[in-house]
Write an enzyme that holds these catalytic residues in place. Structure first.
Site, PDB file in Angstrom:
ATOM      1  N   CYS A  60      -9.574  -3.210 -10.536  1.00  0.00           N
ATOM      2  CA  CYS A  60      -9.214  -1.984  -9.810  1.00  0.00           C
ATOM      3  C   CYS A  60      -7.868  -2.122  -9.107  1.00  0.00           C
ATOM      4  O   CYS A  60      -7.444  -1.237  -8.388  1.00  0.00           O
ATOM      5  CB  CYS A  60     -10.308  -1.596  -8.821  1.00  0.00           C
ATOM      6  SG  CYS A  60     -10.532  -2.782  -7.496  1.00  0.00           S
ATOM      7  N   ASP A 115      -4.250  -8.117  -4.414  1.00  0.00           N
ATOM      8  CA  ASP A 115      -4.390  -9.219  -3.463  1.00  0.00           C
ATOM      9  C   ASP A 115      -4.550 -10.555  -4.172  1.00  0.00           C
ATOM     10  O   ASP A 115      -4.071 -11.579  -3.688  1.00  0.00           O
ATOM     11  CB  ASP A 115      -5.599  -8.973  -2.544  1.00  0.00           C
ATOM     12  CG  ASP A 115      -5.217  -8.053  -1.402  1.00  0.00           C
ATOM     13  OD1 ASP A 115      -4.149  -8.280  -0.810  1.00  0.00           O
ATOM     14  OD2 ASP A 115      -5.962  -7.103  -1.120  1.00  0.00           O
ATOM     15  N   ARG A 167       2.679  -9.148  -0.655  1.00  0.00           N
ATOM     16  CA  ARG A 167       2.867  -7.999  -1.548  1.00  0.00           C
ATOM     17  C   ARG A 167       3.740  -6.906  -0.944  1.00  0.00           C
ATOM     18  O   ARG A 167       4.226  -6.034  -1.654  1.00  0.00           O
ATOM     19  CB  ARG A 167       1.504  -7.433  -1.971  1.00  0.00           C
ATOM     20  CG  ARG A 167       0.638  -7.018  -0.815  1.00  0.00           C
ATOM     21  CD  ARG A 167      -0.802  -6.805  -1.209  1.00  0.00           C
ATOM     22  NE  ARG A 167      -1.080  -5.445  -1.636  1.00  0.00           N
ATOM     23  CZ  ARG A 167      -2.302  -4.946  -1.773  1.00  0.00           C
ATOM     24  NH1 ARG A 167      -3.358  -5.715  -1.517  1.00  0.00           N
ATOM     25  NH2 ARG A 167      -2.490  -3.726  -2.153  1.00  0.00           N
ATOM     26  N   GLU A 207     -10.693 -10.946  -5.014  1.00  0.00           N
ATOM     27  CA  GLU A 207      -9.261 -10.785  -4.735  1.00  0.00           C
ATOM     28  C   GLU A 207      -8.690 -11.955  -3.941  1.00  0.00           C
ATOM     29  O   GLU A 207      -7.537 -11.953  -3.549  1.00  0.00           O
ATOM     30  CB  GLU A 207      -8.976  -9.448  -4.059  1.00  0.00           C
ATOM     31  CG  GLU A 207      -9.833  -9.109  -2.875  1.00  0.00           C
ATOM     32  CD  GLU A 207      -9.553  -7.709  -2.323  1.00  0.00           C
ATOM     33  OE1 GLU A 207      -8.574  -7.063  -2.731  1.00  0.00           O
ATOM     34  OE2 GLU A 207     -10.317  -7.274  -1.445  1.00  0.00           O
ATOM     35  N   ARG A 209     -10.783   4.023  -1.570  1.00  0.00           N
ATOM     36  CA  ARG A 209     -10.316   3.219  -0.427  1.00  0.00           C
ATOM     37  C   ARG A 209     -10.595   3.997   0.862  1.00  0.00           C
ATOM     38  O   ARG A 209      -9.807   4.844   1.264  1.00  0.00           O
ATOM     39  CB  ARG A 209      -8.817   2.968  -0.538  1.00  0.00           C
ATOM     40  CG  ARG A 209      -8.397   2.041  -1.669  1.00  0.00           C
ATOM     41  CD  ARG A 209      -6.872   1.901  -1.672  1.00  0.00           C
ATOM     42  NE  ARG A 209      -6.403   0.761  -2.432  1.00  0.00           N
ATOM     43  CZ  ARG A 209      -5.915   0.839  -3.674  1.00  0.00           C
ATOM     44  NH1 ARG A 209      -5.868   1.996  -4.295  1.00  0.00           N
ATOM     45  NH2 ARG A 209      -5.490  -0.253  -4.291  1.00  0.00           N
ATOM     46  N   HIS A 240       0.820  -1.212   0.000  1.00  0.00           N
ATOM     47  CA  HIS A 240       0.000   0.000   0.000  1.00  0.00           C
ATOM     48  C   HIS A 240       0.852   1.260   0.000  1.00  0.00           C
ATOM     49  O   HIS A 240       0.443   2.298  -0.503  1.00  0.00           O
ATOM     50  CB  HIS A 240      -1.014  -0.036   1.137  1.00  0.00           C
ATOM     51  CG  HIS A 240      -2.140  -0.962   0.804  1.00  0.00           C
ATOM     52  ND1 HIS A 240      -2.137  -2.275   1.195  1.00  0.00           N
ATOM     53  CD2 HIS A 240      -3.235  -0.768   0.047  1.00  0.00           C
ATOM     54  CE1 HIS A 240      -3.214  -2.852   0.700  1.00  0.00           C
ATOM     55  NE2 HIS A 240      -3.905  -1.965   0.012  1.00  0.00           N
TER      56      HIS A 240
HETATM   57  C1  PEP Z   1      -6.403  -5.037  -4.744  1.00  0.00           C
HETATM   58  O1  PEP Z   1      -6.171  -5.860  -3.859  1.00  0.00           O
HETATM   59  O2  PEP Z   1      -6.100  -5.187  -5.933  1.00  0.00           O
HETATM   60  C2  PEP Z   1      -7.081  -3.768  -4.413  1.00  0.00           C
HETATM   61  C3  PEP Z   1      -7.475  -2.933  -5.349  1.00  0.00           C
HETATM   62  O3  PEP Z   1      -7.242  -3.464  -3.099  1.00  0.00           O
HETATM   63  P1  PEP Z   1      -6.052  -2.978  -2.161  1.00  0.00           P
HETATM   64  O4  PEP Z   1      -4.862  -2.693  -3.011  1.00  0.00           O
HETATM   65  O5  PEP Z   1      -6.519  -1.767  -1.442  1.00  0.00           O
HETATM   66  O6  PEP Z   1      -5.861  -4.157  -1.263  1.00  0.00           O
HETATM   67 MG    MG Z   2      -7.150  -5.666  -1.962  1.00  0.00          MG
END
Ligand code: PEP
Ligand code: MG
Length: 583
Positions: A512, A465, A475, A441, A306, A199
């Protein structure tokens, strides 16, 4: 000054040339050194001065609280003041300095570790949580010990450097810290740790500045103020470059900026392939103010908001009214365009409090996202009410993160229905038809996407995810960042299964995750049948440019070929070839 280069993982493209601005985490900075017996009194006096200064700051903070500030805020300051007066923090470290002949920071840190360990043994969850206050208050004192003058000087330096480009160099930055950098004007962002879709990296990318993670020792090797080049596209950092190298990169930087400017010409052009297939390009946002960038990018809506960032960096959760105002602001600002708001996705690398010690054995597989909300139905209830109320002011869609089974979805829907009913009873208006979608995800959800497509109004693939869980690669972990690959055949198949399930039940589906904004993957995703892509506003124009140059029927054939392949090493060059061929 010797010139040297470092290699990491580029997470946001572009070139920046500027001076290093090192940031640190006070507790991580504490070093241990011995002092002479003759220096004990001086060290103790230094410690007492630091405690006194922090107390003074807190008193001032309390006095300056606005009248309408929540009562919890002054209670919070009082707790910290009481802790600073408690002997365990104000006296015990002095004894440690005396007996161990160590520096004050080290003594205080030892004492803090001791207290935290005692808190951990407490059964009462509320009291156990208070250890966080100890950590926070100790951190304040340590910051002062490490040199308030130093900090003030660094602030001044920061101001003096405003004229020149500044490059943020950190060992690690939590998403909660990174969100605060949105207010600063950094030209680039580099860290020692982190993965492509951590993130922190996502936030760095949303700042639309070159960023590199997983540099391992940048924070150690780079000195504050040093001139450096950051090439986000190649993942390269050059410190103290030679004049020739500097000139070369200045040229590259100009070319990059020109290309970016050229892209502005297609801002209002519709994203349609040469053979007439329209693709919706939507924006991902983290805070309400991001709608400005979303609109400026020509996005046709917000595909992912988010909301968790509204909950971070604060002692108390935002109440329903505060949430409502944030969501309403975005819904109204987008003027009738869809705004997809995701319910609280907390946990894993997104802690509400960045200093909180994570106790879950494996937080990414733990109580995060919808699991957390179902375990805290009151939080879910007030968020649903806030979202529904906002739906009266724009085209709001609600997105549930991290679903893995239908029971979770049904429970969520039950809570959603309850929130609706409570608003009806109070006569508060909302959109009765507000669509509810789910993120795909978790591999289980992709494999069973048929079930989710039947019970939801739309699907959105969270590839960040999905890749993490499919490939078993954290990640946020730089040690395995090189293995994180969106082109792994298993990942592509799960995406394909989700698209097929959505098509079967005639439900819209989008991507997304970060794949949506990666121009190397645009053609593949469109070829696979994706018609909605949601990404950081900064990427919309370059993705659009790819679409405008493509022919969907050619892409569909290429995608089919890629999907029939099982060897990742062969997929990668073929993607490159296809991307090159269409140019
Ligand atoms: C994802 O997991 O691809 C997503 C868009 O959500 P985040 O990155 O906030 O976990
Ligand atoms: Mg996610």
């Amino acid at each position: 000054m010797t010139s040297f280069s470092m290699h990491g993982v580029g997470v946001s493209s572009g070139i920046a040339i500027g001076n290093a601005h090192l940031i640190s985490h006070a507790l991580l900075e504490v070093v241990h050194f011995k002092i002479e017996a003759s220096a004990i009194d001086e060290e103790i006096a230094r410690f007492e001065r630091a405690i006194g200064l922090v107390k003074h700051d807190l008193e001032q903070l309390k006095a300056q609280l606005p009248k309408n500030a929540p009562a919890e805020l002054s209670a919070f300051i009082n707790t910290h003041l009481a802790m600073l007066s408690d002997k365990s923090l104000s006296e015990a470290p002095k004894a440690i300095i005396r007996t161990e002949l160590c520096n004050a920071e080290w003594a205080l840190k030892q004492q803090m570790d001791d207290i935290v360990a005692q808190f951990d043994a407490i059964e009462d969850a509320y009291l156990r949580e208070r250890k966080q206050d100890v950590v926070q208050v100790v951190e304040r004192v340590i910051k002062v010990l490490l040199g308030r003058d130093q900090l003030a000087a660094s602030e001044k330096k920061l101001q003096a450097r405003q004229e020149r480009a500044m490059i943020l160099v950190a060992h690690d930055v939590s998403p909660a810290d990174a969100i605060q950098f949105k207010h600063h004007q950094f030209a680039a962002f580099i860290t020692d740790v982190g993965g492509v879709t951590s993130h922190t990296a996502i936030l760095a990318r949303s700042l639309n500045i070159p960023s590199i993670v997983a540099l391992q020792r940048a924070r150690d090797l780079i000195n504050d103020g040093e001139l450096m080049i950051v090439d986000g596209s190649e993942g390269v950092v050059i410190v103290n470059p030679d004049p020739e190298v500097l000139a070369e990169y200045q040229l590259k930087q100009n070319q990059w900026q020109l290309a970016q400017q050229k892209l502005q010409r297609i801002k209002t052009t519709k994203a349609v392939t040469v053979d007439g297939v329209a693709i919706d390009l939507l924006a991902n946002i983290e805070v309400p103010d991001d709608v400005v960038a979303a609109k400026a990018s020509g996005a046709v809506g917000v595909g992912l908001y988010r909301t968790e960032f509204l909950f971070m960096n604060r002692a108390e959760m935002p109440d329903e009214q505060e949430q409502f105002e944030a969501y309403k602001h975005v819904a109204e600002a987008m003027k009738g365009h869809p705004v997809t708001i995701r319910t609280l996705d907390i946990g894993a690398d997104k802690q509400l409090n960045p200093d909180e010690v994570v106790t879950a054995t494996n937080p990414a597989l733990g109580l995060r996202a919808v699991r957390y909300c179902l375990a805290e139905p009151q939080i879910f209830h007030s968020q649903f009410r806030a979202l529904l109320r906002a739906s009266h002011y724009g085209q709001v869609k609600i997105l549930i993160p991290m679903l893995s089974n239908l029971a979770e979805l049904r429970q969520t829907k039950l809570l959603f229905a309850r929130a609706k009913e409570s608003l009806r009873q109070q006569g508060i208006p909302f959109d009765e038809q507000v669509p509810i979608g789910g993120m795909i995800e978790v591999p289980a959800a992709a494999i069973n996407a048929d079930a989710f497509a039947q019970e939801l109004d739309f699907l959105s693939i969270g590839t960040n995810d999905l890749i993490q869980y499919t490939l078993a690669i954290d990640r946020a972990d730089d040690a395995v960042a090189h293995l994180y690959n969106p082109l792994h055949p298993a990942v592509l198949r799960l995406i394909q299964m989700t698209i097929a399930a959505a098509a079967k039940y005639d439900k819209p589906v989008s991507v997304c995750g970060e794949m949506a904004g990666d121009t190397k993957l645009t053609r593949l995703l469109v070829g696979m049948g994706m018609r909605q892509l949601s990404m950081h506003p900064a990427h919309i124009l370059s993705v659009k440019s790819q679409i405008l140059q493509s022919e969907e029927n050619v892409l569909a054939k290429q995608a089919k070929k890629i999907l029939s392949m099982t060897d990742l090493e062969k997929i990668d060059p073929l993607i490159k070839k296809f991307n090159g061929e269409v140019h």
